[in-house]
Every structure is written in structure tokens, then in C-alpha cells.
Design a protein around this motif. Structure first.
Motif, mmCIF file in Angstrom:
data_model
loop_
_atom_site.group_PDB
_atom_site.id
_atom_site.type_symbol
_atom_site.label_atom_id
_atom_site.label_comp_id
_atom_site.label_asym_id
_atom_site.label_seq_id
_atom_site.Cartn_x
_atom_site.Cartn_y
_atom_site.Cartn_z
ATOM 1 N N ARG A 14 0.851 -1.190 0.000
ATOM 2 C CA ARG A 14 0.000 0.000 0.000
ATOM 3 C C ARG A 14 0.888 1.243 0.000
ATOM 4 N NH1 ARG A 14 -5.315 1.079 1.250
ATOM 5 N NH2 ARG A 14 -5.808 3.023 2.319
ATOM 6 N N GLY A 15 0.443 2.265 -0.713
ATOM 7 C CA GLY A 15 1.221 3.499 -0.809
ATOM 8 C C GLY A 15 1.261 4.284 0.494
ATOM 9 N N SER A 16 2.121 5.288 0.541
ATOM 10 C CA SER A 16 2.303 6.110 1.740
ATOM 11 C C SER A 16 1.543 7.433 1.614
ATOM 12 C CB SER A 16 3.786 6.406 1.962
ATOM 13 O OG SER A 16 4.527 5.222 2.157
ATOM 14 N N ILE A 17 1.295 8.053 2.758
ATOM 15 C CA ILE A 17 0.759 9.415 2.800
ATOM 16 C C ILE A 17 1.842 10.294 3.408
ATOM 17 C CG2 ILE A 17 -1.040 10.930 3.725
ATOM 18 C CD1 ILE A 17 -2.896 8.510 3.872
ATOM 19 N N ILE A 18 2.234 11.347 2.673
ATOM 20 C CA ILE A 18 3.299 12.221 3.169
ATOM 21 C C ILE A 18 2.801 13.660 3.265
ATOM 22 C CG2 ILE A 18 5.084 10.708 2.231
ATOM 23 C CD1 ILE A 18 5.509 12.706 -0.003
ATOM 24 N N SER A 19 3.415 14.437 4.143
ATOM 25 C CA SER A 19 3.028 15.832 4.347
ATOM 26 C C SER A 19 3.647 16.710 3.267
ATOM 27 C CB SER A 19 3.480 16.297 5.727
ATOM 28 O OG SER A 19 4.900 16.326 5.792
ATOM 29 N N ALA A 20 3.203 17.968 3.213
ATOM 30 C CA ALA A 20 3.734 18.910 2.224
ATOM 31 C C ALA A 20 5.223 19.152 2.414
ATOM 32 C CB ALA A 20 2.974 20.234 2.305
ATOM 33 N N ASP A 21 5.700 19.021 3.668
ATOM 34 C CA ASP A 21 7.127 19.224 3.929
ATOM 35 C C ASP A 21 7.908 17.906 3.953
ATOM 36 O OD1 ASP A 21 5.633 18.654 6.167
ATOM 37 O OD2 ASP A 21 6.557 20.141 7.462
ATOM 38 N N GLY A 22 7.309 16.841 3.373
ATOM 39 C CA GLY A 22 8.068 15.620 3.096
ATOM 40 C C GLY A 22 8.173 14.597 4.199
ATOM 41 N N PHE A 23 7.318 14.674 5.226
ATOM 42 C CA PHE A 23 7.367 13.690 6.314
ATOM 43 C C PHE A 23 6.343 12.575 6.050
ATOM 44 C CE2 PHE A 23 9.062 17.530 8.209
ATOM 45 C CZ PHE A 23 10.138 17.058 8.947
ATOM 46 N N ASN A 24 6.728 11.344 6.369
ATOM 47 C CA ASN A 24 5.834 10.190 6.214
ATOM 48 C C ASN A 24 4.807 10.184 7.335
ATOM 49 O OD1 ASN A 24 6.669 8.555 3.873
ATOM 50 N ND2 ASN A 24 8.622 8.461 4.939
ATOM 51 N N ILE A 25 3.557 10.369 6.967
ATOM 52 C CA ILE A 25 2.464 10.385 7.943
ATOM 53 C C ILE A 25 1.901 8.980 8.140
ATOM 54 C CG2 ILE A 25 0.250 11.415 8.548
ATOM 55 C CD1 ILE A 25 2.504 13.405 8.344
ATOM 56 N N ALA A 26 1.782 8.246 7.037
ATOM 57 C CA ALA A 26 1.272 6.864 7.095
ATOM 58 C C ALA A 26 2.079 6.014 6.127
ATOM 59 C CB ALA A 26 -0.211 6.826 6.737
ATOM 60 N N THR A 27 2.624 4.921 6.612
ATOM 61 C CA THR A 27 3.424 4.024 5.771
ATOM 62 C C THR A 27 2.986 2.580 6.007
ATOM 63 O OG1 THR A 27 5.139 3.808 7.474
ATOM 64 C CG2 THR A 27 5.434 5.556 5.846
ATOM 65 N N THR A 28 3.413 1.703 5.100
ATOM 66 C CA THR A 28 3.079 0.282 5.211
ATOM 67 C C THR A 28 4.339 -0.525 5.462
ATOM 68 O OG1 THR A 28 1.160 0.473 3.774
ATOM 69 C CG2 THR A 28 2.112 -1.713 4.007
ATOM 70 N N GLN A 29 4.262 -1.424 6.399
ATOM 71 C CA GLN A 29 5.374 -2.319 6.698
ATOM 72 C C GLN A 29 4.925 -3.755 6.474
ATOM 73 O OE1 GLN A 29 6.676 -3.024 10.857
ATOM 74 N NE2 GLN A 29 8.693 -2.368 10.180
ATOM 75 N N LYS A 30 5.732 -4.504 5.727
ATOM 76 C CA LYS A 30 5.421 -5.921 5.518
ATOM 77 C C LYS A 30 5.679 -6.713 6.792
ATOM 78 C CE LYS A 30 5.941 -6.606 0.542
ATOM 79 N NZ LYS A 30 6.596 -7.394 -0.510
ATOM 80 N N LEU A 31 4.850 -7.712 7.014
ATOM 81 C CA LEU A 31 5.027 -8.608 8.151
ATOM 82 C C LEU A 31 5.333 -10.019 7.635
ATOM 83 C CD1 LEU A 31 2.099 -7.552 10.505
ATOM 84 C CD2 LEU A 31 4.498 -6.905 10.676
ATOM 85 N N TYR A 32 6.179 -10.720 8.355
ATOM 86 C CA TYR A 32 6.560 -12.080 7.978
ATOM 87 C C TYR A 32 6.300 -13.021 9.152
ATOM 88 C CZ TYR A 32 9.096 -9.823 4.146
ATOM 89 O OH TYR A 32 9.431 -9.083 3.034
ATOM 90 N N LYS A 33 6.174 -14.300 8.855
ATOM 91 C CA LYS A 33 6.080 -15.299 9.911
ATOM 92 C C LYS A 33 7.160 -16.350 9.701
ATOM 93 C CE LYS A 33 2.420 -17.999 7.619
ATOM 94 N NZ LYS A 33 1.037 -18.514 7.750
ATOM 95 N N ALA A 34 7.634 -16.891 10.817
ATOM 96 C CA ALA A 34 8.681 -17.925 10.775
ATOM 97 C C ALA A 34 8.034 -19.275 11.066
ATOM 98 C CB ALA A 34 9.761 -17.617 11.800
ATOM 99 N N VAL A 35 8.171 -20.208 10.112
ATOM 100 C CA VAL A 35 7.554 -21.532 10.229
ATOM 101 C C VAL A 35 8.636 -22.605 10.129
ATOM 102 C CG1 VAL A 35 5.848 -23.117 9.263
ATOM 103 C CG2 VAL A 35 5.445 -20.652 9.165
ATOM 104 N N VAL A 36 8.583 -23.568 11.020
ATOM 105 C CA VAL A 36 9.553 -24.666 10.976
ATOM 106 C C VAL A 36 8.807 -25.988 11.174
ATOM 107 C CG1 VAL A 36 10.065 -24.638 13.464
ATOM 108 C CG2 VAL A 36 11.799 -25.457 11.840
ATOM 109 N N ASN A 37 9.291 -27.046 10.507
ATOM 110 C CA ASN A 37 8.725 -28.377 10.688
ATOM 111 C C ASN A 37 9.576 -29.096 11.742
ATOM 112 O OD1 ASN A 37 7.841 -31.099 10.457
ATOM 113 N ND2 ASN A 37 7.157 -30.680 8.367
ATOM 114 N N THR A 38 8.977 -29.384 12.887
ATOM 115 C CA THR A 38 9.728 -29.970 14.001
ATOM 116 C C THR A 38 10.323 -31.330 13.642
ATOM 117 O OG1 THR A 38 7.700 -30.934 14.905
ATOM 118 C CG2 THR A 38 8.322 -28.755 15.707
ATOM 119 N N ARG A 39 9.696 -32.041 12.679
ATOM 120 C CA ARG A 39 10.213 -33.355 12.285
ATOM 121 C C ARG A 39 11.543 -33.246 11.541
ATOM 122 N NH1 ARG A 39 4.600 -33.998 10.927
ATOM 123 N NH2 ARG A 39 3.546 -35.494 12.311
#
Length: 445
Positions: free
Chosen positions: A51-76
Motif C-alpha cells: 500500500r502506498g504512503s501518505i506524506i506531508s507537504a514538507d516531506g514527512f511520512n504520515i502513514a506508511t506500510t510495513q510488511k510482516l513475515y512469519k517464521a515456520v519450521v517443521n519440528t520433524r
């Protein structure tokens, strides 16, 4: 006799060879006609667009998107002799306590999710760890009941996205807030209110990245001219006309005035008169979009446009201008002030300051209800209604926000009545939102 035995041996050998040949042909035919699990020489890699960001007129990031990851392991797949090594290394790379990892590994046999909220930076480190753990022999193959041999190891998988608001409650409720939705096991963010809602289509990601190509023996892609590649197209960036520095100062003013007046809410708007751009839109009632509480619910609406009200005396200069525009009054015309109390039909109009006679100009200077009620009688119903519409009342303001309430004014037929004219002339019997009002006043600028 000897010749007969020799013939029998040759016949037996021939039959054995024929039987072997028939078996060979049968196996070849079966193999050719039935599906086989042949490892593909192609591999595919995908990455979700953001998703895109929303920035202010003076160039500050007001709303940004960060990807999330999950760690999966097979115990066997974890070598029992090297389980503790896995736990300690994963703890160092993920900052999760060893005991917590150990507990999760022992909850069940098979695929286990060790963490759902891994940042992109942590994901990069954990992918490197996964490679090293394979090299160290921490992961071993296991055999399924079907006889298949599986080696999965540690997998770092994109699980979704989260919206981040670095400046907390700044620019709310104008900024709005998002909602998370699950799509095929991936968490997407969609706008529900404010700017997040109005520009939702533009902010939403356009195209995920996909790469399909030949793979080497280790499973890595070999990118060449024959590869099928679609580039990642993220959502657009929305740049506001509002600078953070001005917005923060205006919000501080609304907070201070709300405390002084013990008001429910203070709304303040600053408009560039030449362009009509809004360069500050502040409310004293704000919230953190990342952590909305029950107590925040009354503050979620952008009341600058979602709330209409009877504007009161601020309408008087607008009525005065309609009279001037049609040449129906002169600023120096005299009006009877009736010493601060005047009865029109069954309605008694009162002024805070009592005057006997007052000029038309001073009706505005002293905000005289009695004076403007009498002057407004010079307008007929159609002139009154059309005049208010020309100032933008009952029309959408054009601001980039959803759910605007346009307000209302009496009809031309109603405004032919002297009492409706009087009441509407000092801002009652009609409704407006704050954005319509500031646009109307910009006419004077």
C-alpha cells in the motif's frame, strides 16, 4: 535324445527372454501412460506489492506500510541432537526468549509457527540463518507414511502488512484509519475513514511481483530472456497540502482553546485564499490510528465535513453581501434598532447591544440580529436561496474526504415568508459544515 534336450533348453531360454521383454514393454507402457511426480525444472518466486504512503507537504511520512513475515519450521526436520543449537540461534536472531521457542516447538509435531510479527529487517536476517542452519546440518529429512522424504527447514513467509503512523495522533481524524482483511492467508489493509478511505483505490497495491524461470540444483532462479517476470507495482504515494509544522501548531491551539472554553470539540481550518488549498485542518479530538480504543469512537469522524450545524451570526456578512450585490442597500442606510428588542409576528428578536438607530454597516460591526432581520426583507425568496447556493451552501465543498454532509437551507417558497427571512439572516433555520463556511468566507478574501 541329446538333441531333444538341447531343443528344450533353447525353447525355455527363448520363453524366459520373451517374458522379460513383455514385462519390459509393460513397464515402459505404464510409465508412458501414467502421471509421474517429476521434479519441475522451473521455479516461481512471488512478492506482494505494498500500500502506498501518505506524506506531508514538507516531506514527512504520515502513514506508511510495513510488511510482516512469519517464521515456520517443521519440528520433524530438526535433528534432535541439534535442537538446542536451533533454539539458541533463532532466539539471537529473532529476540524471542529461548523458553518461548522451546515451548512452541513442543506443542505439536509437524509445522509450527514460531512468530507472526517479523519485520522486514528481521526477516532478512532469519533467511540468512535458515541457510546457515542447513549448512550446519541442523535439519534432516524425514520419511512420510507414503515413503516420500521431506526436508523443509526454517521458512520465512510473507504473512501480511501493517499500517504505521510515526506521528501518533497527528492529523487525525483527518487522516482516518484502516481495517485489516484476510485474503488467501495474507493480511491486507483497507481505508475506512478520512484520507485513508478517500484515496483507498490509489493507495492500494497495483500488481504483485512474480518471477517464473529455470532453477538450478539448489532451487535458485536462473533469470534470462526466457524468464516470465512481472514487476512489483506498489500503491501510489499521496502528498498532502498540509505541512506538519503548521498542523502541529494549529492542533496545539485547538487543545488550549478547548480547555479554556470547556468545549466538546474545537475545529480549526487554514485555507490558502488564492488556490483554495487546505494547509491545516485540526481538531482537538484526536486518536492514534494504530491503537484505537473504545474511548476514541466519538473522535473517529472528521466533523469538519461530517457534522452540519446552524452557523449563527457568521452568516450575517454573507446576507449583507447579497444585498450589496443587488444594490438593495447602502452601507450608510439607517436601520431602526428598536432598543434591542423587536417583535416580528409571533417571534421576538433580541440584540445583546441595544440601539435606537444604527447604520447598515454597523449592523455587521455590532452583529445586530434586529438590523439584519429587517434588511433581509429586501430579498425575495428566490434571491435569498440562490444567493446562499452561490456561496456554496448545500453543495459539496470539494475537499478530498468521504462522507460529507452538505447541510440545508430553506426553500425559495419558505424564504418568501418574512419570518423565515429573519431567522435565516442570522444563521438559524439553515445548516452548514465547517468546510462550506470557510469556502464561503474565502469569497471576501
Amino acid at each position: 535324445m541329446r538333441h531333444s534336450n538341447k531343443s528344450k533348453k533353447i525353447l525355455a531360454l527363448f520363453l524366459v527372454l520373451m517374458l522379460g521383454f513383455i514385462i519390459f514393454l509393460t513397464v515402459m507402457l505404464y510409465t508412458a501412460l501414467h502421471d509421474r511426480d517429476i521434479p519441475s525444472i522451473f521455479s516461481e518466486d512471488t512478492a506482494k506489492a505494498q500500500r502506498g504512503s501518505i506524506i506531508s507537504a514538507d516531506g514527512f511520512n504520515i502513514a506508511t506500510t510495513q510488511k510482516l513475515y512469519k517464521a515456520v519450521v517443521n519440528t520433524r526436520n530438526i535433528d534432535p541432537d541439534k535442537e538446542e543449537l536451533f533454539i539458541q540461534l533463532f532466539s539471537i536472531y529473532s529476540a524471542i526468549e529461548p523458553n518461548e521457542i522451546r515451548q512452541r516447538l513442543h506443542t505439536r509435531k509437524g509445522s509450527v509457527t514460531l512468530s507472526y510479527h517479523i519485520s522486514p529487517k528481521e526477516a532478512m536476517y532469519l533467511k540468512t540463518l535458515s541457510f546457515e542452519l542447513r549448512r550446519l546440518g541442523v535439519f534432516i529429512e524425514y520419511e512420510t507414511p507414503n515413503g516420500d522424504r521431506i526436508l523443509q527447514g526454517l521458512n520465512i513467509i510473507e504473512s501480511g502488512e501493517a499500517r504505521s503512523y510515526p506521528y501518533g495522533n497527528l492529523l487525525t481524524p483527518l487522516l482516518g484509519y484502516p481495517r485489516k482483511m484476510e485474503e488467501d492467508g495474507y493480511t491486507r489493509v483497507y481505508g475506512i475513514k478520512g484520507l485513508e478511505k478517500f484515496f483507498d483505490e490509489e493507495l492500494n497495491p497495483q500488481q504483485n511481483r512474480t518471477q517464473k524461470a529455470l532453477r538450478d540444483v539448489n532451487g535458485y532462479l536462473i533469470l534470462n530472456k526466457q524468464s516470465d517476470v512481472k514487476r512489483q507495482i506498489n500503491g501510489l504515494t499521496v502528498k498532502l497540502n498540509i505541512p506538519i509544522t503548521l498542523q502541529a501548531r494549529v492542533e496545539a491551539v485547538t487543545d488550549r482553546i478547548k480547555e479554556q472554553l470547556k468545549a466538546d470539540e474545537i475545529i480549526a481550518t487554514v485555507m490558502d485564499s488564492k488556490t483554495g488549498k487546505i494547509i491545516a485542518l485540526a481538531s482537538s479530538n484526536r486518536f492514534d490510528p494504530s491503537h484505537i480504543r473504545t474511548a476514541d469512537y466519538p473522535s473517529l469522524n472528521t466533523n469538519a465535513i461530517e457534522y452540519s450545524f446552524e452557523p449563527g451570526s457568521v452568516v450575517k456578512p454573507i446576507i449583507f453581501s447579497l444585498l450589496l450585490d443587488r444594490g438593495l442597500i447602502n452601507p450608510y442606510d439607517m436601520v431602526n434598532g428598536h432598543n434591542g428588542r423587536f417583535t416580528m409576528g409571533r417571534k421576538t428578536i433580541v440584540d445583546e447591544h441595544a440601539f435606537h438607530m444604527i447604520s447598515a454597516e454597523d449592523v455587521i460591526v455590532h452583529s445586530s440580529n434586529i438590523g439584519i432581520a429587517q434588511l433581509a426583507q429586501k430579498l425575495n425568496g428566490e434571491e435569498f436561496t440562490e444567493g446562499l447556493k452561490r456561496f456554496g451552501f448545500t453543495h459539496f465543498s470539494g475537499i478530498d474526504l468521504p462522507y460529507e454532509k452538505r447541510g440545508s437551507i430553506p426553500s425559495s417558497a419558505q424564504l418568501n415568508n418574512y419570518l423565515y427571512k429573519a431567522i435565516t439572516s442570522y444563521g438559524y433555520g439553515m445548516r452548514s459544515n465547517a468546510m462550506q463556511m470557510i469556502k464561503a468566507y474565502n469569497v471576501f478574501n
